[in-house]
Design an enzyme around this catalytic site. Structure first.
Site, PDB file in Angstrom:
ATOM      1  N   GLY A  47       0.855  -1.182   0.000  1.00  0.00           N
ATOM      2  CA  GLY A  47       0.000   0.000   0.000  1.00  0.00           C
ATOM      3  C   GLY A  47       0.885   1.224   0.000  1.00  0.00           C
ATOM      4  O   GLY A  47       1.859   1.274  -0.739  1.00  0.00           O
ATOM      5  N   GLU A  48       0.587   2.170   0.859  1.00  0.00           N
ATOM      6  CA  GLU A  48       1.387   3.397   0.934  1.00  0.00           C
ATOM      7  C   GLU A  48       1.972   3.476   2.342  1.00  0.00           C
ATOM      8  O   GLU A  48       1.242   3.677   3.316  1.00  0.00           O
ATOM      9  CB  GLU A  48       0.496   4.592   0.599  1.00  0.00           C
ATOM     10  CG  GLU A  48       1.255   5.875   0.370  1.00  0.00           C
ATOM     11  CD  GLU A  48       2.354   5.770  -0.680  1.00  0.00           C
ATOM     12  OE1 GLU A  48       2.123   5.134  -1.732  1.00  0.00           O
ATOM     13  OE2 GLU A  48       3.448   6.304  -0.433  1.00  0.00           O
ATOM     14  N   SER A  49       3.292   3.329   2.414  1.00  0.00           N
ATOM     15  CA  SER A  49       3.926   3.218   3.725  1.00  0.00           C
ATOM     16  C   SER A  49       3.738   4.469   4.581  1.00  0.00           C
ATOM     17  O   SER A  49       3.575   4.372   5.806  1.00  0.00           O
ATOM     18  CB  SER A  49       5.416   2.897   3.565  1.00  0.00           C
ATOM     19  OG  SER A  49       6.049   3.874   2.773  1.00  0.00           O
ATOM     20  N   CYS A  79       6.175  -5.207   0.285  1.00  0.00           N
ATOM     21  CA  CYS A  79       6.249  -3.893  -0.355  1.00  0.00           C
ATOM     22  C   CYS A  79       6.229  -2.770   0.698  1.00  0.00           C
ATOM     23  O   CYS A  79       7.224  -2.569   1.373  1.00  0.00           O
ATOM     24  CB  CYS A  79       5.152  -3.771  -1.401  1.00  0.00           C
ATOM     25  SG  CYS A  79       5.535  -2.530  -2.639  1.00  0.00           S
ATOM     26  N   ARG A 106      12.796   3.465  -1.318  1.00  0.00           N
ATOM     27  CA  ARG A 106      11.391   3.510  -1.755  1.00  0.00           C
ATOM     28  C   ARG A 106      11.298   3.836  -3.245  1.00  0.00           C
ATOM     29  O   ARG A 106      12.137   4.552  -3.776  1.00  0.00           O
ATOM     30  CB  ARG A 106      10.622   4.598  -0.984  1.00  0.00           C
ATOM     31  CG  ARG A 106      10.456   4.304   0.489  1.00  0.00           C
ATOM     32  CD  ARG A 106       9.631   5.397   1.154  1.00  0.00           C
ATOM     33  NE  ARG A 106       8.288   5.463   0.580  1.00  0.00           N
ATOM     34  CZ  ARG A 106       7.508   6.526   0.647  1.00  0.00           C
ATOM     35  NH1 ARG A 106       7.919   7.631   1.230  1.00  0.00           N
ATOM     36  NH2 ARG A 106       6.294   6.500   0.108  1.00  0.00           N
ATOM     37  N   ILE A 133       4.994  -3.423  -7.803  1.00  0.00           N
ATOM     38  CA  ILE A 133       4.188  -2.220  -8.034  1.00  0.00           C
ATOM     39  C   ILE A 133       4.805  -1.055  -7.254  1.00  0.00           C
ATOM     40  O   ILE A 133       4.813  -1.072  -6.021  1.00  0.00           O
ATOM     41  CB  ILE A 133       2.724  -2.436  -7.580  1.00  0.00           C
ATOM     42  CG1 ILE A 133       2.105  -3.628  -8.315  1.00  0.00           C
ATOM     43  CG2 ILE A 133       1.897  -1.161  -7.834  1.00  0.00           C
ATOM     44  CD1 ILE A 133       0.762  -4.058  -7.768  1.00  0.00           C
ATOM     45  N   ARG A 134       5.347  -0.089  -7.974  1.00  0.00           N
ATOM     46  CA  ARG A 134       6.056   1.047  -7.341  1.00  0.00           C
ATOM     47  C   ARG A 134       6.896   0.540  -6.160  1.00  0.00           C
ATOM     48  O   ARG A 134       6.827   1.031  -5.036  1.00  0.00           O
ATOM     49  CB  ARG A 134       5.072   2.130  -6.896  1.00  0.00           C
ATOM     50  CG  ARG A 134       4.392   2.805  -8.098  1.00  0.00           C
ATOM     51  CD  ARG A 134       3.636   4.062  -7.728  1.00  0.00           C
ATOM     52  NE  ARG A 134       2.689   3.858  -6.668  1.00  0.00           N
ATOM     53  CZ  ARG A 134       2.811   4.342  -5.434  1.00  0.00           C
ATOM     54  NH1 ARG A 134       3.846   5.094  -5.102  1.00  0.00           N
ATOM     55  NH2 ARG A 134       1.910   4.085  -4.533  1.00  0.00           N
ATOM     56  N   HIS A 169       4.777  -8.473  -4.495  1.00  0.00           N
ATOM     57  CA  HIS A 169       3.450  -8.801  -3.950  1.00  0.00           C
ATOM     58  C   HIS A 169       3.066 -10.261  -4.191  1.00  0.00           C
ATOM     59  O   HIS A 169       2.329 -10.549  -5.149  1.00  0.00           O
ATOM     60  CB  HIS A 169       2.393  -7.916  -4.617  1.00  0.00           C
ATOM     61  CG  HIS A 169       2.470  -6.484  -4.246  1.00  0.00           C
ATOM     62  ND1 HIS A 169       1.791  -5.941  -3.184  1.00  0.00           N
ATOM     63  CD2 HIS A 169       3.174  -5.467  -4.797  1.00  0.00           C
ATOM     64  CE1 HIS A 169       2.053  -4.648  -3.101  1.00  0.00           C
ATOM     65  NE2 HIS A 169       2.892  -4.341  -4.065  1.00  0.00           N
ATOM     66  N   GLU A 171       0.875 -11.821  -2.778  1.00  0.00           N
ATOM     67  CA  GLU A 171      -0.581 -11.959  -2.598  1.00  0.00           C
ATOM     68  C   GLU A 171      -1.339 -11.635  -3.885  1.00  0.00           C
ATOM     69  O   GLU A 171      -2.543 -11.838  -3.964  1.00  0.00           O
ATOM     70  CB  GLU A 171      -1.063 -11.071  -1.435  1.00  0.00           C
ATOM     71  CG  GLU A 171      -1.160  -9.578  -1.710  1.00  0.00           C
ATOM     72  CD  GLU A 171       0.183  -8.850  -1.719  1.00  0.00           C
ATOM     73  OE1 GLU A 171       1.241  -9.517  -1.706  1.00  0.00           O
ATOM     74  OE2 GLU A 171       0.150  -7.617  -1.772  1.00  0.00           O
TER      75      GLU A 171
HETATM   76  N1  GLN Z   1       5.644   2.941  -3.079  1.00  0.00           N
HETATM   77  C1  GLN Z   1       4.953   2.523  -1.898  1.00  0.00           C
HETATM   78  C2  GLN Z   1       5.536   3.159  -0.632  1.00  0.00           C
HETATM   79  O1  GLN Z   1       6.541   3.786  -0.691  1.00  0.00           O
HETATM   80  C3  GLN Z   1       4.976   1.004  -1.755  1.00  0.00           C
HETATM   81  C4  GLN Z   1       4.277   0.387  -2.939  1.00  0.00           C
HETATM   82  C5  GLN Z   1       3.485  -0.836  -2.618  1.00  0.00           C
HETATM   83  O2  GLN Z   1       3.316  -1.235  -1.449  1.00  0.00           O
HETATM   84  N2  GLN Z   1       2.952  -1.433  -3.655  1.00  0.00           N
HETATM   85  O3  GLN Z   1       4.968   3.026   0.404  1.00  0.00           O
END
Ligand code: GLN
Length: 190
Positions: A47-49, A79, A106, A133-134, A169, A171
């Site tokens: 997700g977004e840390s 991630c 990151r 993913i990113r 990921h 999952e």
């Molecule tokens: N780019 C996200 C972050 O810095 C991590 C990306 C992800 O969990 N898919 O939190």
């Protein structure tokens, strides 16, 4: 076997499905009161840390979870979960659980390569189709930690005793072997 899945933000439902398919019970953790004794392991989803870290802090979860991980509670981070576990981030001043002796970058693959797939050699699992993913990558793997998979010379999965983390990921694929690896870790088989 009962796992607590952090459900503050991000891809937690997919982890619940994967572990359910492997026969483990899951419970969602959103509030301090949900983080109780009797969990065999916890999962930190992607997700977004920064968002997850802020919510963990606001809920008063950061410190008790950090202490539980340091006391040996098995934890699997994917991630953003890897970012939350790292002792150090190379391009961000934040530290969250700071439990894993790794330095993580990151969004390490830049915008062009925001999302990609790679077939990895995952130590103890074999060839694995990984979805990024990113994603971050691990720039430095410190003393107690061990890299389990690499892409272009950088570690993208690591283990440090009770801590398992991947930059990708597992999952989001149907291949449940890395979730199975975490269950084997809890059982003391690997
Ligand atoms: N780019 C996200 C972050 O810095 C991590 C990306 C992800 O969990 N898919 O939190």
């Amino acid at each position: 076997m009962k796992l607590g899945i952090f459900a503050l933000q991000g891809a937690f439902i997919e982890h619940e499905k994967a572990f359910s398919a492997l026969g483990a019970d899951t419970a969602e953790i959103r509030r301090r009161a949900h983080f109780s004794d009797g969990l065999d392991g916890i999962v930190l989803p992607g997700g977004e840390s920064t968002v997850q870290g802020k919510l963990l802090r606001e809920e008063g979860l950061l410190q008790p979870v950090k202490e539980a991980i340091e006391a040996g509670l098995p934890v699997f981070g994917t991630c953003a979960g890897l970012i939350l576990l790292a002792k150090e981030l190379s391009n961000d001043p934040n530290v969250y659980f700071g439990a894993m002796d790794v330095t993580v970058r990151r969004n390490a693959y830049g915008r062009q390569l925001g999302s990609f797939r790679a077939a990895l050699a995952f130590d103890g699992v074999g060839e694995y189709p990984a979805v990024f993913i990113r994603a971050p990558y691990i720039e430095r793997v410190g003393g107690g930690a061990k890299a389990l998979a690499q892409v272009n010379g950088y570690a993208v999965a690591a283990r440090q005793g009770n801590i398992l983390a991947t930059a990708f990921h597992p999952e989001l694929t149907d291949d449940l072997r890395i979730h199975g690896y975490f269950l084997d870790m809890i059982r003391g088989k690997v």
